[in-house]
Design an enzyme around this catalytic site. Structure first.
Site, PDB file in Angstrom:
ATOM      1  N   LYS A  34     112.205  67.902  78.665  1.00 49.44           N
ATOM      2  CA  LYS A  34     111.416  68.676  79.266  1.00 49.44           C
ATOM      3  C   LYS A  34     110.635  69.470  78.222  1.00 49.44           C
ATOM      4  O   LYS A  34     111.297  69.982  77.320  1.00 49.44           O
ATOM      5  CB  LYS A  34     112.013  69.627  80.057  1.00 49.44           C
ATOM      6  N   ASP A  61     106.359  70.899  81.686  1.00 51.33           N
ATOM      7  CA  ASP A  61     106.668  71.863  82.735  1.00 51.33           C
ATOM      8  C   ASP A  61     105.815  73.047  82.388  1.00 51.33           C
ATOM      9  O   ASP A  61     106.409  74.151  81.537  1.00 51.33           O
ATOM     10  CB  ASP A  61     108.309  72.457  82.228  1.00 51.33           C
ATOM     11  N   LEU A  62     104.634  73.010  82.610  1.00 49.66           N
ATOM     12  CA  LEU A  62     103.577  74.157  82.319  1.00 49.66           C
ATOM     13  C   LEU A  62     103.257  74.967  83.564  1.00 49.66           C
ATOM     14  O   LEU A  62     102.504  75.902  83.736  1.00 49.66           O
ATOM     15  CB  LEU A  62     102.270  73.589  81.765  1.00 49.66           C
ATOM     16  N   LYS A  63     103.747  74.511  84.713  1.00 53.90           N
ATOM     17  CA  LYS A  63     103.591  75.251  85.949  1.00 53.90           C
ATOM     18  C   LYS A  63     102.425  75.824  86.081  1.00 53.90           C
ATOM     19  O   LYS A  63     101.986  77.155  86.268  1.00 53.90           O
ATOM     20  CB  LYS A  63     104.698  76.457  86.079  1.00 53.90           C
ATOM     21  N   ASP A  66      96.013  78.077  89.477  1.00 48.97           N
ATOM     22  CA  ASP A  66      94.634  78.471  88.940  1.00 48.97           C
ATOM     23  C   ASP A  66      93.683  77.762  90.229  1.00 48.97           C
ATOM     24  O   ASP A  66      94.330  77.181  91.179  1.00 48.97           O
ATOM     25  CB  ASP A  66      94.042  77.853  87.803  1.00 48.97           C
ATOM     26  N   THR A 120     113.072  81.428  90.424  1.00 44.72           N
ATOM     27  CA  THR A 120     114.539  81.926  90.695  1.00 44.72           C
ATOM     28  C   THR A 120     114.853  83.083  89.880  1.00 44.72           C
ATOM     29  O   THR A 120     116.038  83.897  90.390  1.00 44.72           O
ATOM     30  CB  THR A 120     115.805  81.035  90.047  1.00 44.72           C
ATOM     31  N   ARG A 181     125.558  73.831  84.961  1.00 43.30           N
ATOM     32  CA  ARG A 181     126.552  73.881  83.881  1.00 43.30           C
ATOM     33  C   ARG A 181     127.851  73.246  84.066  1.00 43.30           C
ATOM     34  O   ARG A 181     128.453  73.144  85.028  1.00 43.30           O
ATOM     35  CB  ARG A 181     127.145  75.108  83.771  1.00 43.30           C
ATOM     36  N   GLY A 210     119.819  72.183  79.532  1.00 41.20           N
ATOM     37  CA  GLY A 210     119.371  73.023  78.194  1.00 41.20           C
ATOM     38  C   GLY A 210     120.432  72.879  77.451  1.00 41.20           C
ATOM     39  O   GLY A 210     121.063  71.992  76.715  1.00 41.20           O
ATOM     40  N   ARG A 211     120.935  74.273  77.349  1.00 48.61           N
ATOM     41  CA  ARG A 211     121.801  74.815  76.207  1.00 48.61           C
ATOM     42  C   ARG A 211     123.114  74.096  76.274  1.00 48.61           C
ATOM     43  O   ARG A 211     123.536  73.683  75.062  1.00 48.61           O
ATOM     44  CB  ARG A 211     122.024  76.457  76.325  1.00 48.61           C
TER      45      ARG A 211
END
Ligand code: C5P
Length: 232
Positions: A34, A61-63, A66, A120, A181, A210-211
């Site tokens: 992503k 993932d630019l959401k 407009d 969120t 997680r 991610g992490r």
């Protein structure tokens, strides 16, 4: 194999080099990646091209949010770069989402188009500040139904929301879930986290991680341990 894996690794890095350094430690047959706003704003389309060159499918993932014409053009531009998935804000409304859907269909572009319902990070008080009454959960259901009716392929949602959305929007409607997680990992700054297995049983179709992978000493070992949680 890639088309089967539900794992999407978030390359949240401030430079092309740092993102590719991580990508080079991952196996494109076992995950997608992503690219978000910071990395894309710094690196531009080069990062997409470099990741495709390494065999990865990319969730951009630019959401987008407009007017319909502008979002349709942005979604087309993303799809023409060959990304696997792109997203918009469902709060941009029916006409915005329909315009994006129609543009992809008209150009025969098969990129998955999904919508963000409620971030969120938004509490009930934050929604009230922008004039929305009701709980975040009610707003999520309303926007997920609207997204489905407007031709979206799915939504980004928390795993807690996935179960209800499976009943509301069906199994095939994609539910892309961050806040994952592994049982052994720290929660970092995520407030509501689920393990990969619990998120899949709750109805998620894809997991954004991610992490727990990108900050592991051995990212592929961390990914393998998530795979074994999923198959176990
Ligand atoms: O490192 P971590 O696993 O928390 O990364 C989660 C990724 O998912 C980040 O790219 C974050 O921006 C994204 N995300 C999220 N929560 C949302 C939407 C997206 O954590 N509601």
């Amino acid at each position: 194999m890639s088309s089967m894996s539900p794992l999407i690794i978030a390359l949240d890095y401030p430079s092309l080099d740092a993102a590719l350094c991580m990508a080079d430690q991952l196996d494109p047959a076992r995950c997608r990646v992503k690219v978000g706003k910071e990395l894309f704003t710094r690196s531009g389309p080069d990062v997409i091209e470099a990741l495709h060159g390494r065999g990865f499918e990319v969730f951009l993932d630019l959401k987008f949010h407009d007017i319909p014409h502008t979002v349709a053009g942005a979604v087309q531009a993303a799809a023409e770069q060959g990304v696997w998935m792109v997203n918009v804000h469902a709060s941009g409304g029916r006409r915005m989402m329909e315009a994006a859907r129609e543009r992809l269909d008209r150009q025969s572009l098969s990129t998955h188009l999904i919508a963000v319902t409620v971030l969120t990070s938004m509490s009930e008080g934050d929604l009230a500040d922008v004039g929305l009454s009701g709980s975040p959960a009610e707003q999520v259901s309303r926007l997920a139904s609207l997204a489905k009716d407007s031709g979206m392929d799915g939504v980004v949602c928390s795993a807690q929301e996935a179960r209800g959305l499976r009943d509301l929007c069906g199994e095939d409607f994609l539910k892309v879930t961050p806040g994952i997680r592994p049982a052994s990992a720290l929660a970092d700054d995520q407030r509501r986290v689920l393990t990969p297995g619990d998120a899949m049983s709750a109805g998620s179709t894809h997991l954004v991680v991610g992490r727990p992978v990108t900050q592991a000493a051995d990212p592929m070992a961390a990914l393998a341990s998530i795979e074994s949680e999923l198959s176990g």
